[in-house]
Design a protein around this motif. Structure first.
Motif, PDB file in Angstrom:
ATOM      1  N   ARG A   1       0.863  -1.191   0.000  1.00 55.48           N
ATOM      2  CA  ARG A   1       0.000   0.000   0.000  1.00 55.48           C
ATOM      3  C   ARG A   1       0.888   1.225   0.000  1.00 55.48           C
ATOM      4  O   ARG A   1       1.856   1.308   0.747  1.00 55.48           O
ATOM      5  CB  ARG A   1      -0.919   0.003   1.225  1.00 55.48           C
ATOM      6  CG  ARG A   1      -1.910   1.159   1.206  1.00 55.48           C
ATOM      7  CD  ARG A   1      -2.921   1.079   2.336  1.00 55.48           C
ATOM      8  NE  ARG A   1      -2.354   1.542   3.587  1.00 55.48           N
ATOM      9  CZ  ARG A   1      -2.279   0.846   4.703  1.00 55.48           C
ATOM     10  NH1 ARG A   1      -2.706  -0.401   4.738  1.00 55.48           N
ATOM     11  NH2 ARG A   1      -1.752   1.366   5.787  1.00 55.48           N
TER      12      ARG A   1
ATOM     13  N   VAL B   1      -7.123  -8.058  -3.811  1.00 57.89           N
ATOM     14  CA  VAL B   1      -7.411  -6.623  -3.774  1.00 57.89           C
ATOM     15  C   VAL B   1      -6.429  -5.901  -4.691  1.00 57.89           C
ATOM     16  O   VAL B   1      -5.223  -6.106  -4.597  1.00 57.89           O
ATOM     17  CB  VAL B   1      -7.293  -6.070  -2.340  1.00 57.89           C
ATOM     18  CG1 VAL B   1      -7.484  -4.559  -2.315  1.00 57.89           C
ATOM     19  CG2 VAL B   1      -8.291  -6.759  -1.424  1.00 57.89           C
TER      20      VAL B   1
ATOM     21  N   LYS C   1      -6.475  -2.008  -5.758  1.00 58.53           N
ATOM     22  CA  LYS C   1      -7.086  -0.682  -5.743  1.00 58.53           C
ATOM     23  C   LYS C   1      -6.093   0.364  -6.224  1.00 58.53           C
ATOM     24  O   LYS C   1      -4.941   0.381  -5.809  1.00 58.53           O
ATOM     25  CB  LYS C   1      -7.536  -0.298  -4.333  1.00 58.53           C
ATOM     26  CG  LYS C   1      -8.671  -1.135  -3.795  1.00 58.53           C
ATOM     27  CD  LYS C   1      -9.066  -0.679  -2.400  1.00 58.53           C
ATOM     28  CE  LYS C   1     -10.162  -1.552  -1.838  1.00 58.53           C
ATOM     29  NZ  LYS C   1     -10.511  -1.159  -0.464  1.00 58.53           N
TER      30      LYS C   1
ATOM     31  N   ASP D   1     -11.383  -0.253  -6.845  1.00 60.24           N
ATOM     32  CA  ASP D   1     -10.923  -1.631  -6.785  1.00 60.24           C
ATOM     33  C   ASP D   1     -11.085  -2.256  -8.161  1.00 60.24           C
ATOM     34  O   ASP D   1     -12.176  -2.623  -8.570  1.00 60.24           O
ATOM     35  CB  ASP D   1     -11.695  -2.424  -5.734  1.00 60.24           C
ATOM     36  CG  ASP D   1     -11.063  -3.778  -5.445  1.00 60.24           C
ATOM     37  OD1 ASP D   1     -10.271  -4.260  -6.284  1.00 60.24           O
ATOM     38  OD2 ASP D   1     -11.363  -4.350  -4.385  1.00 60.24           O
ATOM     39  N   ARG D   2      -9.992  -2.364  -8.875  1.00 56.45           N
ATOM     40  CA  ARG D   2     -10.005  -2.855 -10.247  1.00 56.45           C
ATOM     41  C   ARG D   2     -10.296  -4.351 -10.345  1.00 56.45           C
ATOM     42  O   ARG D   2     -10.522  -4.862 -11.431  1.00 56.45           O
ATOM     43  CB  ARG D   2      -8.675  -2.533 -10.924  1.00 56.45           C
ATOM     44  CG  ARG D   2      -8.408  -1.035 -10.991  1.00 56.45           C
ATOM     45  CD  ARG D   2      -7.112  -0.722 -11.693  1.00 56.45           C
ATOM     46  NE  ARG D   2      -6.791   0.677 -11.636  1.00 56.45           N
ATOM     47  CZ  ARG D   2      -7.276   1.611 -12.446  1.00 56.45           C
ATOM     48  NH1 ARG D   2      -8.146   1.291 -13.364  1.00 56.45           N
ATOM     49  NH2 ARG D   2      -6.897   2.869 -12.321  1.00 56.45           N
ATOM     50  N   TYR D   3     -10.290  -5.055  -9.222  1.00 52.67           N
ATOM     51  CA  TYR D   3     -10.508  -6.497  -9.233  1.00 52.67           C
ATOM     52  C   TYR D   3     -11.788  -6.912  -8.503  1.00 52.67           C
ATOM     53  O   TYR D   3     -12.094  -8.087  -8.400  1.00 52.67           O
ATOM     54  CB  TYR D   3      -9.292  -7.190  -8.608  1.00 52.67           C
ATOM     55  CG  TYR D   3      -8.964  -8.529  -9.208  1.00 52.67           C
ATOM     56  CD1 TYR D   3      -8.559  -8.648 -10.529  1.00 52.67           C
ATOM     57  CD2 TYR D   3      -9.081  -9.686  -8.461  1.00 52.67           C
ATOM     58  CE1 TYR D   3      -8.261  -9.890 -11.082  1.00 52.67           C
ATOM     59  CE2 TYR D   3      -8.786 -10.933  -9.002  1.00 52.67           C
ATOM     60  CZ  TYR D   3      -8.380 -11.015 -10.314  1.00 52.67           C
ATOM     61  OH  TYR D   3      -8.095 -12.242 -10.856  1.00 52.67           O
ATOM     62  N   ALA D   4     -12.539  -5.935  -7.988  1.00 52.81           N
ATOM     63  CA  ALA D   4     -13.736  -6.219  -7.179  1.00 52.81           C
ATOM     64  C   ALA D   4     -14.777  -7.020  -7.945  1.00 52.81           C
ATOM     65  O   ALA D   4     -15.388  -7.941  -7.395  1.00 52.81           O
ATOM     66  CB  ALA D   4     -14.335  -4.927  -6.655  1.00 52.81           C
TER      67      ALA D   4
END
Length: 169
Positions: free
Chosen positions: A134, A151, A153, A158-161
């Motif tokens: 992070r 995760v 972000k 969040d590009r993978y949510a």
């Protein structure tokens, strides 16, 4: 025309222990997408298909021997060593300094004590393949990546949510 913000000073904390005056360098991980070429029928050339992220690696360099870091070698958890690097970046144009903090969860995969010779510098290098990363600027999360928990972000998005929602239900 502007003046770039440069690192003025930094500190590192490893599992809560500070290394002020001992940390020499920190190499942040490269952020890279894992891709492969795809060229389907009718396409005049390939495009890069996103397959997730490449592995990340950070490096610490300490000014000398640090037994407390060597004792962390061989931890069995992929995120068994927690590192927080705090850097103060400032432009020489009178603007306020920026706090840049990197939080990583990793383990030491390599410790390189280098060469030792009385009277010469004795820096030690530590390599950390990351499970968690992070990066915050003035308290705002710019990037957060948790490889194990899916995760990814960037700037709060969040590009993978969507993918995690599909496979988690």
């Amino acid at each position: 025309m502007g003046i770039p913000k440069k690192l003025k000073n930094m500190n590192a904390h490893v599992d809560g222990e500070g290394y002020l005056g001992k940390i020499a360098e920190f190499e942040e991980p490269n952020l890279a997408l894992a891709t492969e070429d795809w060229r389907g029928g009718g396409m005049i050339g390939p495009v890069k298909i996103d397959l997730g992220l490449e592995g990340m690696e950070a490096k610490l360099k300490m000014g000398g021997h640090e037994a407390s870091l060597i004792r962390k070698f061989g931890t069995t958890r992929v995120d068994g060593v927690r590192v927080r690097l705090t850097g103060a970046y400032q432009a020489d144009d009178g603007t306020a300094a920026q706090a840049v903090e990197c939080y990583i969860g990793a383990r030491f995969s390599e410790i390189s004590p280098g060469t030792a010779k009385p009277g010469d510098d004795t820096e030690h290098d530590y390599t950390l393949p990351l499970a968690y990363y992070r990066r915050e600027v003035n308290g705002r999360t710019e990037v957060e990546i948790d490889m194990v928990n899916g995760v990814f972000k960037v700037d709060g998005f969040d590009r993978y949510a969507e993918i995690m929602a599909i496979i988690s239900s």
